[in-house]
Design an enzyme around this catalytic site. Sequence first.
Site, short mmCIF file in Angstrom:
data_model
loop_
_atom_site.label_atom_id
_atom_site.label_comp_id
_atom_site.label_asym_id
_atom_site.label_seq_id
_atom_site.Cartn_x
_atom_site.Cartn_y
_atom_site.Cartn_z
N ARG A 7 9.99 -6.29 9.15
CA ARG A 7 8.62 -5.82 8.88
C ARG A 7 8.27 -4.60 9.71
O ARG A 7 8.63 -4.51 10.88
CB ARG A 7 7.59 -6.92 9.20
CG ARG A 7 6.15 -6.50 8.86
CD ARG A 7 5.14 -7.53 9.37
NE ARG A 7 5.06 -7.57 10.83
CZ ARG A 7 4.38 -6.70 11.57
NH1 ARG A 7 3.72 -5.70 11.01
NH2 ARG A 7 4.38 -6.80 12.89
N VAL A 8 7.59 -3.65 9.05
CA VAL A 8 6.90 -2.57 9.75
C VAL A 8 5.47 -2.57 9.24
O VAL A 8 5.17 -3.16 8.20
CB VAL A 8 7.56 -1.19 9.52
CG1 VAL A 8 8.89 -1.10 10.25
CG2 VAL A 8 7.73 -0.90 8.04
N SER A 9 4.57 -1.93 9.97
CA SER A 9 3.14 -2.04 9.64
C SER A 9 2.70 -1.10 8.52
O SER A 9 1.75 -1.40 7.80
CB SER A 9 2.29 -1.77 10.89
OG SER A 9 2.55 -2.77 11.85
N THR A 10 3.36 0.05 8.38
CA THR A 10 2.93 1.02 7.37
C THR A 10 4.12 1.55 6.60
O THR A 10 5.27 1.47 7.07
CB THR A 10 2.20 2.22 8.01
OG1 THR A 10 3.16 3.00 8.78
CG2 THR A 10 1.08 1.77 8.93
N GLN B 217 6.47 4.05 8.36
CA GLN B 217 7.41 3.60 9.39
C GLN B 217 8.76 3.22 8.78
O GLN B 217 8.84 2.87 7.61
CB GLN B 217 6.82 2.42 10.17
CG GLN B 217 5.61 2.82 11.01
CD GLN B 217 4.97 1.62 11.68
OE1 GLN B 217 4.72 0.60 11.06
NE2 GLN B 217 4.69 1.75 12.97
#
Length: 199
Positions: A9-12, A15
């Site tokens: 997972r990354v936030s945006t 990324q």
Amino acid sequence: MRHIAIYVRVSTKAQDTASQEADLKKWVQAHVGDEPVQWYRDKFTGKVMDRPGWSKLEAAMQAGRVSKLICWRLDRLGRTAKGLTALFDDLPKWKVRLVSIKDGLDLGTAAGRLMANVLASVAQFETEVRAERVLAGQARAKADGKTWGGSEKGRLLSVTQDQVEMILRLHGEGKSKSAIARATSVSRPTVYRIIDQRA
């Protein structure tokens, strides 16, 4: 047949998951034999547990199709102590072993469970400190007389497609605008605007 789940997972969307994936692929090469491996990915905030990739993974774990959950670091699973501690309680029920390769965690031991809960609290603390810094910066800028300009009507700023889809889904389920805003980490005006545009 049960499989090993790898969660990234990354936030945006801006990324990159490359650094996580490189380490996770090395772990797979070193530790996995014949057991199948399935990757689950999200580009979504860790402030909520309701994320597309995570929801698929959670359903697979509840159905007994996952033997191990592998992540790069614990904060990739989520950034709220409440969400993570609830997950730590659920994993033994689902007979899923959690491995966080950077944190060196094993929930099968008392020390591992203690460390996991400490790291969950740290992840939430980091999120709250980051939010406080943003608010402090905005207050400082406002005190200095700086203002933020508007945007063209109908334009959505910093809202991902995943957030839009979740807003519409939660609205369809009858959730309040405030609850939707909290769940998706966007403002209430943005929630209203998205719903109005799709109406």
